[in-house]
Every structure is written in structure tokens, then in C-alpha cells.
Design a protein around this motif. Structure first.
Motif, mmCIF file in Angstrom:
data_model
loop_
_atom_site.group_PDB
_atom_site.id
_atom_site.type_symbol
_atom_site.label_atom_id
_atom_site.label_comp_id
_atom_site.label_asym_id
_atom_site.label_seq_id
_atom_site.Cartn_x
_atom_site.Cartn_y
_atom_site.Cartn_z
ATOM 1 N N ALA A 194 -8.862 -16.503 -39.525
ATOM 2 C CA ALA A 194 -8.327 -15.658 -38.455
ATOM 3 C C ALA A 194 -8.006 -14.260 -38.978
ATOM 4 O O ALA A 194 -8.243 -13.263 -38.287
ATOM 5 N N ILE A 195 -7.480 -14.178 -40.222
ATOM 6 C CA ILE A 195 -7.178 -12.862 -40.789
ATOM 7 C C ILE A 195 -8.468 -12.093 -41.027
ATOM 8 O O ILE A 195 -8.562 -10.892 -40.744
ATOM 9 N N ALA A 196 -9.515 -12.799 -41.521
ATOM 10 C CA ALA A 196 -10.763 -12.113 -41.838
ATOM 11 C C ALA A 196 -11.478 -11.650 -40.574
ATOM 12 O O ALA A 196 -12.223 -10.686 -40.603
ATOM 13 N N LEU A 197 -11.261 -12.346 -39.435
ATOM 14 C CA LEU A 197 -11.962 -11.994 -38.209
ATOM 15 C C LEU A 197 -11.242 -10.924 -37.405
ATOM 16 O O LEU A 197 -11.768 -10.429 -36.428
ATOM 17 N N THR A 198 -9.994 -10.586 -37.791
ATOM 18 C CA THR A 198 -9.304 -9.464 -37.149
ATOM 19 C C THR A 198 -9.393 -8.270 -38.113
ATOM 20 O O THR A 198 -9.608 -8.462 -39.300
ATOM 21 N N PRO A 199 -9.245 -7.031 -37.610
ATOM 22 C CA PRO A 199 -9.562 -5.886 -38.474
ATOM 23 C C PRO A 199 -8.536 -5.683 -39.568
ATOM 24 O O PRO A 199 -7.440 -6.241 -39.539
ATOM 25 N N ARG A 200 -8.920 -4.893 -40.553
ATOM 26 C CA ARG A 200 -8.073 -4.621 -41.707
ATOM 27 C C ARG A 200 -6.725 -4.028 -41.290
ATOM 28 O O ARG A 200 -5.697 -4.301 -41.912
ATOM 29 N N SER A 201 -6.740 -3.228 -40.229
ATOM 30 C CA SER A 201 -5.490 -2.588 -39.817
ATOM 31 C C SER A 201 -4.491 -3.612 -39.275
ATOM 32 O O SER A 201 -3.295 -3.346 -39.250
ATOM 33 N N ALA A 202 -4.986 -4.804 -38.843
ATOM 34 C CA ALA A 202 -4.079 -5.822 -38.305
ATOM 35 C C ALA A 202 -3.529 -6.717 -39.400
ATOM 36 O O ALA A 202 -2.891 -7.722 -39.125
ATOM 37 N N ARG A 203 -3.761 -6.389 -40.697
ATOM 38 C CA ARG A 203 -3.308 -7.239 -41.789
ATOM 39 C C ARG A 203 -1.864 -6.993 -42.146
ATOM 40 O O ARG A 203 -1.287 -7.705 -42.945
ATOM 41 N N ASP A 204 -1.273 -5.962 -41.586
ATOM 42 C CA ASP A 204 0.114 -5.631 -41.890
ATOM 43 C C ASP A 204 1.030 -6.658 -41.223
ATOM 44 O O ASP A 204 0.883 -6.968 -40.052
ATOM 45 N N ASN A 205 1.943 -7.222 -42.017
ATOM 46 C CA ASN A 205 2.826 -8.274 -41.496
ATOM 47 C C ASN A 205 4.228 -7.700 -41.258
ATOM 48 O O ASN A 205 5.208 -8.241 -41.723
ATOM 49 N N ALA A 206 4.305 -6.586 -40.527
ATOM 50 C CA ALA A 206 5.589 -5.896 -40.353
ATOM 51 C C ALA A 206 6.483 -6.617 -39.348
ATOM 52 O O ALA A 206 6.042 -7.492 -38.622
ATOM 53 N N GLU A 207 7.762 -6.201 -39.319
ATOM 54 C CA GLU A 207 8.723 -6.816 -38.410
ATOM 55 C C GLU A 207 8.822 -6.012 -37.118
ATOM 56 O O GLU A 207 8.503 -4.818 -37.076
ATOM 57 N N THR A 208 9.297 -6.693 -36.057
ATOM 58 C CA THR A 208 9.553 -5.997 -34.806
ATOM 59 C C THR A 208 10.924 -5.339 -34.866
ATOM 60 O O THR A 208 11.658 -5.464 -35.847
ATOM 61 N N ALA A 209 11.299 -4.661 -33.786
ATOM 62 C CA ALA A 209 12.596 -3.975 -33.754
ATOM 63 C C ALA A 209 13.763 -4.960 -33.754
ATOM 64 O O ALA A 209 14.888 -4.602 -34.086
ATOM 65 N N MET A 210 13.484 -6.223 -33.400
ATOM 66 C CA MET A 210 14.555 -7.220 -33.282
ATOM 67 C C MET A 210 14.844 -7.938 -34.599
ATOM 68 O O MET A 210 15.456 -8.996 -34.606
ATOM 69 N N ARG A 211 14.403 -7.366 -35.752
ATOM 70 C CA ARG A 211 14.466 -8.125 -36.994
ATOM 71 C C ARG A 211 15.887 -8.502 -37.390
ATOM 72 O O ARG A 211 16.124 -9.587 -37.896
ATOM 73 N N TRP A 212 16.877 -7.597 -37.156
ATOM 74 C CA TRP A 212 18.247 -7.920 -37.608
ATOM 75 C C TRP A 212 18.855 -8.989 -36.737
ATOM 76 O O TRP A 212 19.576 -9.867 -37.214
ATOM 77 N N LEU A 213 18.546 -8.941 -35.433
ATOM 78 C CA LEU A 213 18.993 -10.016 -34.539
ATOM 79 C C LEU A 213 18.384 -11.347 -34.970
ATOM 80 O O LEU A 213 19.069 -12.381 -35.038
ATOM 81 N N ALA A 214 17.068 -11.318 -35.320
ATOM 82 C CA ALA A 214 16.388 -12.540 -35.763
ATOM 83 C C ALA A 214 17.010 -13.061 -37.044
ATOM 84 O O ALA A 214 17.223 -14.264 -37.204
ATOM 85 N N LEU A 215 17.340 -12.125 -37.978
ATOM 86 C CA LEU A 215 17.956 -12.541 -39.240
ATOM 87 C C LEU A 215 19.314 -13.184 -38.988
ATOM 88 O O LEU A 215 19.644 -14.225 -39.565
ATOM 89 N N ALA A 216 20.108 -12.587 -38.101
ATOM 90 C CA ALA A 216 21.427 -13.142 -37.794
ATOM 91 C C ALA A 216 21.289 -14.539 -37.195
ATOM 92 O O ALA A 216 22.003 -15.474 -37.581
ATOM 93 N N LEU A 217 20.334 -14.696 -36.268
ATOM 94 C CA LEU A 217 20.124 -15.998 -35.625
ATOM 95 C C LEU A 217 19.685 -17.046 -36.635
ATOM 96 O O LEU A 217 20.193 -18.183 -36.655
ATOM 97 N N ALA A 218 18.738 -16.653 -37.535
ATOM 98 C CA ALA A 218 18.237 -17.596 -38.535
ATOM 99 C C ALA A 218 19.351 -17.993 -39.492
ATOM 100 O O ALA A 218 19.484 -19.169 -39.854
ATOM 101 N N LEU A 219 20.187 -17.017 -39.911
ATOM 102 C CA LEU A 219 21.293 -17.334 -40.830
ATOM 103 C C LEU A 219 22.286 -18.277 -40.169
ATOM 104 O O LEU A 219 22.781 -19.222 -40.795
ATOM 105 N N ALA A 220 22.589 -18.022 -38.873
ATOM 106 C CA ALA A 220 23.511 -18.902 -38.155
ATOM 107 C C ALA A 220 22.948 -20.318 -38.088
ATOM 108 O O ALA A 220 23.662 -21.309 -38.300
ATOM 109 N N MET A 221 21.631 -20.430 -37.826
ATOM 110 C CA MET A 221 20.973 -21.741 -37.733
ATOM 111 C C MET A 221 21.048 -22.478 -39.065
ATOM 112 O O MET A 221 21.413 -23.657 -39.118
ATOM 113 N N VAL A 222 20.713 -21.759 -40.168
ATOM 114 C CA VAL A 222 20.752 -22.388 -41.501
ATOM 115 C C VAL A 222 22.178 -22.816 -41.828
ATOM 116 O O VAL A 222 22.416 -23.918 -42.333
ATOM 117 N N GLY A 223 23.158 -21.941 -41.543
ATOM 118 C CA GLY A 223 24.547 -22.291 -41.812
ATOM 119 C C GLY A 223 24.970 -23.536 -41.072
ATOM 120 O O GLY A 223 25.589 -24.444 -41.642
#
Lengths: 104, 163
Positions: free
Chosen positions: B75-104
Motif C-alpha cells: 500500500a505504501i509503494a502504490l501511493t506516491p512518495r509525498s504520501a509517505r510522511d507519517n505526520a500527526e493531525t492538529a489533535m495530537r495533544w488531545l490524542a496523547l492525553a486520551l491515550a495516556l488516560a487509557m493506559v493509566g
């Protein structure tokens, strides 16, 4: 130092948490899918740990459930990657933020 | 598990599994993320062997470390090189807080709960028993799973077909 049920449950919880973080925060559809697979793995570790350590529990039931979970994970991965390919063909992107075709 | 070998194996495998998962979250390049993901899957396979689930360990290597990761590389090879970036969305800190709460929450439940007496015996072979259980007691879900796989295969083919 003895390794018991709790150790494996903590590993499962950590895997699940990292997977949750990935699937909620990544922009790339394939990155989101990686998070979902990690969450599957965390749940599977938890199930197998319970099957191994709890007395009186039906040890096999836990492992058979994991067999089916892995089967469904494989089917889910195939369909999710097909969705990624179809999305890329229509919108020239695999960014989940820009996949808003269904927005009203 | 009290043997020195078992305890050492647990800590090494736990480090590989969780460490590789953290690497998946940190690297930006998707191909590197897939390689780290394979490391995590192999670590989980080792944990399955420690838990007397040798059949599941083999299935884990075949399906997860083999099939699913290769599918992701495709799937990575069939999508273009520019789509290989695995960046975060704007909600990353909210996601981190939620994940930490879940793990805790999960770790708190795992450590606080009294789980009762734990089985102490060492490694036990379970593969043949799983085979018999799948074809006796669990034969209905076994057959339904084959229908599900067929439906997923057809769905994947229909979705990637050229219109």
C-alpha cells in the motif's frame, strides 16, 4: 523476581495505548491502520495471558478467541488497505483529514 | 514464572515489543514505521511462546509479521512518495492525553485487582488441543470465519477495481 499475570497485562495495556495514540493522531491512513493493528496485538496479549494464568478458566477458550481475532484482523487489514487505494485513486491523497466525501 | 531464563526472556521481549511500538509512533517515514512494526509483532510472538501459546506464536509470525506487513508495504509503494510522511493531525495533544488516560486506567485495573490464584505450571503444549477444539466445539465460528474472509476478499477486489 517473579513474572506474573500483571506483567503481561501491563504490556498489553501499553501496546493498546500506543496503538490508540497512533490511530487517533496520525494523518496518514496507513499510519492509522498500524495503530489499529497494535491495538489488536495488545488485546491478544491480554487474552492469552488470562488463558495461561487464571486457574479454572478454560485455557483453550482464550487462545481460540485469539485465533479468530487474528483472522478478523487479516480481513480488516485487506479491506482497509483497499479503502486506502480507492481513496488515493479518487482524491490523490491518503490524508484522513481530507477524506471528507461523506460530510453533509 | 520464576525461572531465571523465563524472567530474562520476558523482560527482553517486553522491551522489544513496547520499544518497537514507540519507534512506530516516533518515526516520520512510513517504510521505517513498518519495519519497527514487524519488530513489535515478532516480540508479541515471543511473548505468546512464553505464555504456552506456540500455535498462536506461529500464526502471529505468518499473518502479522508476514502477510499484514507485506500488505502495508504494498500500500505504501502504490501511493506516491509525498504520501509517505507519517505526520500527526492538529489533535495530537488531545490524542496523547486520551491515550495516556487509557493506559493509566488499564494499568491501574491490572495492578489493583485481586486476580486470585494463578496457575504455576511451566510450558504446556496446546497446539493439538486447539486443532481439536476448532473442529469440534468451535466449528460454527470456524465456518463463519471462512465466509467472512471470502466477503472481505471480494470487497477488497471490488474496491480497488478500475471503474
Amino acid at each position: 523476581m517473579e513474572v506474573g499475570l500483571e506483567h503481561f497485562l501491563v504490556i498489553g495495556a501499553l501496546l493498546f495505548g500506543i496503538g490508540l495514540l497512533l490511530s487517533l493522531s496520525k494523518r496518514n491512513l496507513i499510519g492509522v491502520l498500524m495503530g489499529i493493528e497494535l491495538m489488536f496485538n495488545g488485546a491478544n496479549v491480554t487474552l492469552v495471558a488470562f488463558a495461561r494464568f487464571l486457574e479454572g478458566a478454560e485455557a483453550l477458550a482464550g487462545q481460540v478467541l485469539v485465533v479468530f481475532a487474528i483472522t478478523i484482523a487479516a480481513a480488516e487489514a485487506a479491506v482497509a488497505l483497499a479503502i486506502a487505494m480507492a481513496l488515493y485513486r479518487r482524491r490523490q491523497t491518503v490524508d484522513v483529514d481530507r477524506a471528507d466525501i461523506l460530510r453533509g | 514464572m520464576t525461572g531465571v531464563g523465563e524472567v530474562a526472556a520476558f523482560w527482553i521481549l517486553a522491551t522489544i515489543t513496547v520499544g518497537s511500538a514507540v519507534v512506530v509512533a516516533l518515526v516520520r517515514d512510513l517504510v521505517r514505521a513498518v519495519v519497527a512494526l514487524v519488530g513489535s509483532f515478532l516480540g508479541v510472538a515471543g511473548l505468546f511462546i512464553l505464555l504456552s501459546a506456540e500455535f498462536l506464536a506461529v500464526v502471529q509470525v505468518l499473518i502479522y509479521a508476514g502477510a499484514i506487513s507485506i500488505l502495508m508495504v504494498f500500500a505504501i509503494a502504490l501511493t506516491p512518495r509525498s504520501a509517505r510522511d507519517n505526520a500527526e493531525t492538529a489533535m495530537r495533544w488531545l490524542a496523547l492525553a486520551l491515550a495516556l488516560a487509557m493506559v493509566g486506567l488499564l494499568i491501574a485495573v491490572a495492578t489493583v485487582t485481586e486476580w486470585g490464584p494463578q496457575a504455576k505450571e511451566g510450558f504446556q503444549e496446546t497446539a493439538s488441543a486447539i486443532g481439536e477444539a476448532l473442529l469440534n466445539r468451535y466449528v460454527l465460528p470456524f465456518e463463519v470465519a471462512s465466509v467472512l474472509l471470502l466477503a472481505a476478499m471480494l470487497g477488497a477486489v471490488v474496491m480497488v477495481r478500475e471503474d
